[in-house]
Motif scaffolding. Structure first.
Motif, PDB file in Angstrom:
ATOM      1  N   VAL A 247     -25.509  -3.037   7.222  1.00  0.00           N
ATOM      2  CA  VAL A 247     -25.243  -4.462   7.436  1.00  0.00           C
ATOM      3  C   VAL A 247     -24.061  -4.528   8.393  1.00  0.00           C
ATOM      4  O   VAL A 247     -23.000  -3.949   8.114  1.00  0.00           O
ATOM      5  N   GLY A 248     -24.229  -5.230   9.506  1.00  0.00           N
ATOM      6  CA  GLY A 248     -23.256  -5.193  10.587  1.00  0.00           C
ATOM      7  C   GLY A 248     -21.841  -5.529  10.175  1.00  0.00           C
ATOM      8  O   GLY A 248     -20.906  -4.757  10.443  1.00  0.00           O
ATOM      9  N   PHE A 249     -21.637  -6.664   9.509  1.00  0.00           N
ATOM     10  CA  PHE A 249     -20.268  -7.069   9.188  1.00  0.00           C
ATOM     11  C   PHE A 249     -19.640  -6.143   8.154  1.00  0.00           C
ATOM     12  O   PHE A 249     -18.412  -5.933   8.152  1.00  0.00           O
ATOM     13  N   ILE A 250     -20.470  -5.547   7.270  1.00  0.00           N
ATOM     14  CA  ILE A 250     -19.923  -4.584   6.309  1.00  0.00           C
ATOM     15  C   ILE A 250     -19.423  -3.341   7.030  1.00  0.00           C
ATOM     16  O   ILE A 250     -18.361  -2.785   6.691  1.00  0.00           O
ATOM     17  N   GLN A 251     -20.151  -2.901   8.057  1.00  0.00           N
ATOM     18  CA  GLN A 251     -19.698  -1.746   8.830  1.00  0.00           C
ATOM     19  C   GLN A 251     -18.370  -2.036   9.526  1.00  0.00           C
ATOM     20  O   GLN A 251     -17.495  -1.160   9.590  1.00  0.00           O
ATOM     21  N   ASP A 252     -18.207  -3.240  10.025  1.00  0.00           N
ATOM     22  CA  ASP A 252     -16.933  -3.604  10.660  1.00  0.00           C
ATOM     23  C   ASP A 252     -15.789  -3.574   9.651  1.00  0.00           C
ATOM     24  O   ASP A 252     -14.688  -3.088   9.948  1.00  0.00           O
ATOM     25  N   ILE A 253     -16.051  -4.080   8.456  1.00  0.00           N
ATOM     26  CA  ILE A 253     -15.016  -4.075   7.408  1.00  0.00           C
ATOM     27  C   ILE A 253     -14.656  -2.642   7.014  1.00  0.00           C
ATOM     28  O   ILE A 253     -13.476  -2.310   6.825  1.00  0.00           O
ATOM     29  N   LEU A 254     -15.671  -1.785   6.882  1.00  0.00           N
ATOM     30  CA  LEU A 254     -15.411  -0.402   6.477  1.00  0.00           C
ATOM     31  C   LEU A 254     -14.637   0.356   7.543  1.00  0.00           C
ATOM     32  O   LEU A 254     -13.774   1.180   7.219  1.00  0.00           O
ATOM     33  N   THR A 255     -14.938   0.086   8.819  1.00  0.00           N
ATOM     34  CA  THR A 255     -14.166   0.722   9.893  1.00  0.00           C
ATOM     35  C   THR A 255     -12.708   0.283   9.842  1.00  0.00           C
ATOM     36  O   THR A 255     -11.782   1.106   9.990  1.00  0.00           O
ATOM     37  N   TRP A 256     -12.484  -1.008   9.630  1.00  0.00           N
ATOM     38  CA  TRP A 256     -11.107  -1.507   9.496  1.00  0.00           C
ATOM     39  C   TRP A 256     -10.412  -0.880   8.293  1.00  0.00           C
ATOM     40  O   TRP A 256      -9.241  -0.485   8.374  1.00  0.00           O
ATOM     41  N   THR A 261      -6.209   2.775   6.126  1.00  0.00           N
ATOM     42  CA  THR A 261      -5.821   3.731   5.083  1.00  0.00           C
ATOM     43  C   THR A 261      -5.572   5.123   5.651  1.00  0.00           C
ATOM     44  O   THR A 261      -5.596   6.115   4.911  1.00  0.00           O
ATOM     45  N   GLY A 262      -5.343   5.204   6.947  1.00  0.00           N
ATOM     46  CA  GLY A 262      -4.934   6.475   7.536  1.00  0.00           C
ATOM     47  C   GLY A 262      -6.050   7.341   8.058  1.00  0.00           C
ATOM     48  O   GLY A 262      -5.810   8.513   8.379  1.00  0.00           O
ATOM     49  N   GLY A 263      -7.261   6.800   8.183  1.00  0.00           N
ATOM     50  CA  GLY A 263      -8.377   7.582   8.686  1.00  0.00           C
ATOM     51  C   GLY A 263      -8.618   7.356  10.164  1.00  0.00           C
ATOM     52  O   GLY A 263      -8.011   6.484  10.792  1.00  0.00           O
ATOM     53  N   SER A 264      -9.525   8.163  10.728  1.00  0.00           N
ATOM     54  CA  SER A 264      -9.885   8.050  12.145  1.00  0.00           C
ATOM     55  C   SER A 264     -11.391   7.848  12.239  1.00  0.00           C
ATOM     56  O   SER A 264     -12.155   8.816  12.156  1.00  0.00           O
ATOM     57  N   PRO A 265     -11.860   6.623  12.394  1.00  0.00           N
ATOM     58  CA  PRO A 265     -13.302   6.359  12.433  1.00  0.00           C
ATOM     59  C   PRO A 265     -13.961   7.015  13.633  1.00  0.00           C
ATOM     60  O   PRO A 265     -13.379   7.126  14.710  1.00  0.00           O
ATOM     61  N   SER A 266     -15.183   7.465  13.443  1.00  0.00           N
ATOM     62  CA  SER A 266     -15.954   7.997  14.562  1.00  0.00           C
ATOM     63  C   SER A 266     -16.499   6.843  15.390  1.00  0.00           C
ATOM     64  O   SER A 266     -16.681   5.730  14.903  1.00  0.00           O
ATOM     65  N   THR A 267     -16.768   7.119  16.656  1.00  0.00           N
ATOM     66  CA  THR A 267     -17.223   6.076  17.582  1.00  0.00           C
ATOM     67  C   THR A 267     -18.423   6.560  18.385  1.00  0.00           C
ATOM     68  O   THR A 267     -18.537   6.296  19.575  1.00  0.00           O
ATOM     69  N   PRO A 427      -7.284   9.218   3.004  1.00  0.00           N
ATOM     70  CA  PRO A 427      -6.784   9.487   1.650  1.00  0.00           C
ATOM     71  C   PRO A 427      -7.321   8.504   0.615  1.00  0.00           C
ATOM     72  O   PRO A 427      -7.641   8.900  -0.512  1.00  0.00           O
ATOM     73  N   ALA A 428      -7.421   7.220   0.987  1.00  0.00           N
ATOM     74  CA  ALA A 428      -7.911   6.226   0.034  1.00  0.00           C
ATOM     75  C   ALA A 428      -9.367   6.490  -0.332  1.00  0.00           C
ATOM     76  O   ALA A 428      -9.761   6.340  -1.503  1.00  0.00           O
ATOM     77  N   GLU A 429     -10.166   6.910   0.640  1.00  0.00           N
ATOM     78  CA  GLU A 429     -11.568   7.186   0.347  1.00  0.00           C
ATOM     79  C   GLU A 429     -11.714   8.428  -0.525  1.00  0.00           C
ATOM     80  O   GLU A 429     -12.625   8.506  -1.356  1.00  0.00           O
ATOM     81  N   MET A 430     -10.848   9.388  -0.358  1.00  0.00           N
ATOM     82  CA  MET A 430     -10.867  10.565  -1.226  1.00  0.00           C
ATOM     83  C   MET A 430     -10.571  10.180  -2.666  1.00  0.00           C
ATOM     84  O   MET A 430     -11.201  10.680  -3.610  1.00  0.00           O
ATOM     85  N   VAL A 431      -9.611   9.265  -2.844  1.00  0.00           N
ATOM     86  CA  VAL A 431      -9.282   8.804  -4.195  1.00  0.00           C
ATOM     87  C   VAL A 431     -10.469   8.062  -4.806  1.00  0.00           C
ATOM     88  O   VAL A 431     -10.820   8.261  -5.982  1.00  0.00           O
TER      89      VAL A 431
END
Length: 761
Positions: A247-256, A261-267, A427-431
């Motif tokens: 779902v497009g807007f969910i993907q945008d939220i997850l990237t944000w 939270t200190g991650g590096s999203p792939s592009t 780190p947040a996703e690992m938790v």
């Protein structure tokens, strides 16, 4: 040109497949990635987009390539379909007027151009190539030098997969499979609320098994094994069951969220206009092996940050991601993410979010349904007994529903959470991964432990695990999701089932770099599950056992196919290609049969006046123990009035308060029996055909199908007074507990199973 007989059976399959595929206004052959098929290739491309349209016999080519070749060359072109060579020809760029290729010069190439194809060459392409879904075809070009000191040697090799745009990865299949499984579960809940527990348990058991089969199909696609295109697309139809939904807007939220939270999203999807992405196929593993040795995680990850070139080996690493000869390679879980148009760094959170959404929506539906029922009752739209059990104990029912949702989502959470441990997106996703994995595992393990404790207590007290498991409404509504689909004596089978799910998920999540290890492990796991299911046959009846054993058999066959795809046996490519088509056709037919069975069964249940009658009663006699919660007060009052009428007074039946809360009668059956039979008639019938086995306590009275059985009257059938001793009263009470109007012969076995042969006067 005469084409091999391989195309003839494929033509038949193509005809069948076109019946379910959307019609296309224009046919074409396309390729979107170019791979080097030799080390130290003198020609590499980071972007390759080619489209051939037979209507105008033209080829549009757009590529970003780098060449280190200088001089005149000759192209040796081979077209393969399912590993079988169907066309081989040579092309001289000088005689074909190919721009920039006569002679070839070193440097970068970034000039889109159009080539005209002669009618003779176009006639060599069979018509099936434009219609067969998920065509497993590719074109291989060897570039040979014809001048200079390297004349006669191959200086480059490039490959391109060919697609016709037809696929079995269809949105309609996804919606249809999800709708059938979801509506069947909803139907079972409604039927159960109406009091038809036997029919509801059958429908729910089959729906859950079908959902588990869908998840098993998705897990095949998640394995790090080179899969034929048909298998990739077929398994992609069921990744929704693992929460992989874009779902497009969910993907945008997850990237944000990942960035914050200190991650590096792939592009990777932002760079598709400059970089090609290859889906792993046969032949690539051998070339990728040097990279695996250099980078432990490179072969299983997508691009993230910082491109580091390694020109000597043709390998580049972008963050934790491998590229090979200028293109990114994806397989296993990343392959599923790429085909679903989901960034790999968002995949775990996508599955987690949709699991959470599923939990919230389910809880809201239960709460809203409770509110609608109460409103309908106040407006006198429904009777008091309609869904009375649910209205009285909806909180307990809600807990049981949420436990069932956790059980349904357990496979996806095992795979995605454990896989996230290897990715460390933030780190947040690992938790979150640790909390959900260990939390759900602990909850389901604790629930299984509770069921086993209750069943063992029932065995100790009544010599039958079904007694407490099905007579206590709170236990049934809260923990029943773990055992209602099994026979009472197989209450423990939930533990092997959870272990099967956990072990399978761990191998899929942690074995991404070794497809052979995954395939061998899955064969061992599936054959163990099949043997266990076939020997124990733990499900509630013969039809449900057959349904589940068939699913385990198909899972085992799929595991064997998976091992074949690893090419461990060195089979010819055409064999692997045909096996991929066979897997798709076999699973499609099997899925269709299961869906039709569930649709027909659910429809019959919904249209039947009494759906319980179309199913045989369980051999464990669970229906004898299932009580309704709606007539507690009425039953207690009628018991007291009956005792007073019989003159028992304080020496009459002493009803235990706690036992009354767990032993209740169905309102409809109770009222019908009460209006049609008298206490005297009941007593006479029981004395006529009842068992002579005494009972140790009157509080163990029972009902069958909700019909209430009264204690014997001190008066005989002709109205004369008779003195009944206390021992005779206890003796007759045991007779009446076992009395069932529809099957008197089975009452003795039921009494012995429930522990009524233990007497303490």
């Amino acid at each position: 040109m005469r084409f091999p007989t391989l195309w003839r059976p494929l033509a038949l399959l193509s005809t069948l497949a076109t019946l379910v595929l959307p019609a296309a206004a224009d046919v074409a052959l396309r390729s979107s990635s170019l791979a080097a098929c030799q080390a130290n290739s003198g020609f590499t491309a980071s972007l390759f987009d080619v489209s051939y349209t037979p209507n105008n016999n033209s080829v549009y080519i757009n590529m970003i390539a780098t060449s280190s070749i200088q001089g005149h060359v000759l192209f040796d072109i081979t077209i393969l379909a399912y590993g079988y060579q169907i066309i081989r020809t040579t092309l001289d760029p000088c005689t074909s007027n190919l721009p920039g290729l006569c002679p070839m010069t070193s440097g970068n190439m970034n000039n889109p151009f159009v080539l005209k194809v002669s009618p003779e060459a176009a006639s060599n392409i069979p018509g099936i190539a434009y219609t067969f879904p998920d065509l497993d075809a590719k074109v291989r070009v060897n570039i040979n030098m014809t001048s200079g000191p390297q004349a006669g040697t191959r200086v480059a090799c490039i490959e391109a997969d060919i697609s016709n745009g037809k696929t079995v990865d269809l949105i309609g299949v996804k919606w249809a499979s999800a709708a059938v499984a979801g509506l069947a579960l909803l139907c079972s809940a409604v039927v159960s609320g109406l009091g038809y527990t036997n029919a509801a348990s059958h429908v729910a058991a089959n729906a859950l098994s079908l959902f588990g089969y869908f998840q098993a199909q998705a897990m095949i696609g998640l394995c790090g094994v080179p899969l034929p295109p048909a298998v990739q697309s077929w398994t992609q139809d069921f990744v929704w069951s693992m929460g992989i939904i874009r779902v497009g807007f969910i993907q945008d939220i997850l990237t944000w969220y990942q960035r914050s939270t200190g991650g590096s999203p792939s592009t990777i999807f932002d760079s598709l206009h400059t970089v090609s992405v290859q889906v792993e196929k046969r032949g690539l593993p051998m070339l990728v092996e040097p990279a695996v040795n250099l980078f432990k995680r490179a072969a299983s990850m997508m691009p993230k940050t910082g491109l580091v070139e390694r020109a000597a080996s043709g390998i580049a690493k972008r963050g934790n991601v491998q590229t090979f000869f200028g293109s990114y390679i994806v397989y296993g879980i990343q392959r599923v993410a790429f085909r679903a148009v989901i960034e790999t760094t968002n995949l775990f959170m996508t599955g987690l979010v949709f699991f959470y959404i599923f939990v919230v929506i389910t809880a809201l539906l239960v709460i809203v349904f409770k509110g609608i029922l109460e409103l309908a009752f106040k407006l006198h739209w429904i009777k008091n007994e309609t869904f009375a059990d649910f209205r009285a104990g909806w909180v307990t029912v809600l807990k049981g529903v949420l436990f069932r949702v956790a059980l349904i989502g357990y496979p996806q959470m095992v795979v995605l959470c454990v896989w996230e441990f290897t990715q460390n997106d933030s780190p947040a996703e690992m938790v979150l991964a640790a909390c959900f994995f260990f939390g759900i595992s602990a909850v389901l393990g604790w629930a299984a432990f509770k069921v086993i404790r209750v069943a063992r207590r029932s065995l100790e007290m009544h010599r039958n695990p079904a007694y407490i498991l099905f007579s206590d409404p709170q236990t049934l509504n809260k923990w029943g999701f773990l055992y209602v689909q099994f026979r009472a004596s197989a209450y423990y089978f939930v533990l092997p089932l959870l272990g099967y799910t956990l072990l399978k998920g761990l191998f899929i999540a942690l074995g991404q770099r070794s497809g052979q290890t995954q395939a061998v492990a899955l064969i061992i796991i599936e054959v163990g599950a099949l043997i266990t299911a076939s020997v124990l046959r733990p499900w509630m009846d013969k039809s449900t056992n057959s349904f589940n054993i068939a699913i385990f058999s198909m899972n085992f066959i799929n595991a064997i196919f998976l091992l074949i795809f690893t090419d461990v046996f060195g089979l010819p490519p055409i064999v692997i290609g045909v096996v991929g088509v066979v897997l798709w056709i076999a699973n499609a037919a099997f899925s269709l049969i299961l869906l039709l069975m569930l649709i027909i069964t659910t429809t019959i249940v919904l249209l039947s006046n009494n759906p319980d009658t179309r199913y045989q009663y369980m051999a464990d006699d669970r229906n004898s123990f299932i009580k309704s919660q709606t007539m507690l007060q009425t039953t207690a009052e009628l018991n007291a009035l009956a005792a007073t009428a019989r003159g028992e007074g304080k020496h009459g039946v002493d009803l235990d308060e706690e036992d009354n809360e767990s032993e209740m009668s169905n309102p409809a059956n109770f009222n019908s029996v009460r209006s049609s039979r008298s206490p005297v008639a009941d007593a006479a019938a029981a004395l006529d055909g009842g068992s002579s086995t005494p009972d140790h306590s009157l509080k163990n009275r029972a009902s069958y199908n909700g019909s209430f059985v009264r204690a014997p009257s001190p008066f005989n059938t002709n109205g004369s007074n008779s003195n009944v001793s206390a021992s005779r009263l206890s003796h007759n009470s045991a007779q009446m507990v076992g009395y069932r109007t529809h099957d008197r012969s089975s009452s003795l076995a039921w009494q012995r199973g429930a522990g009524y042969d233990e007497v303490s006067h």
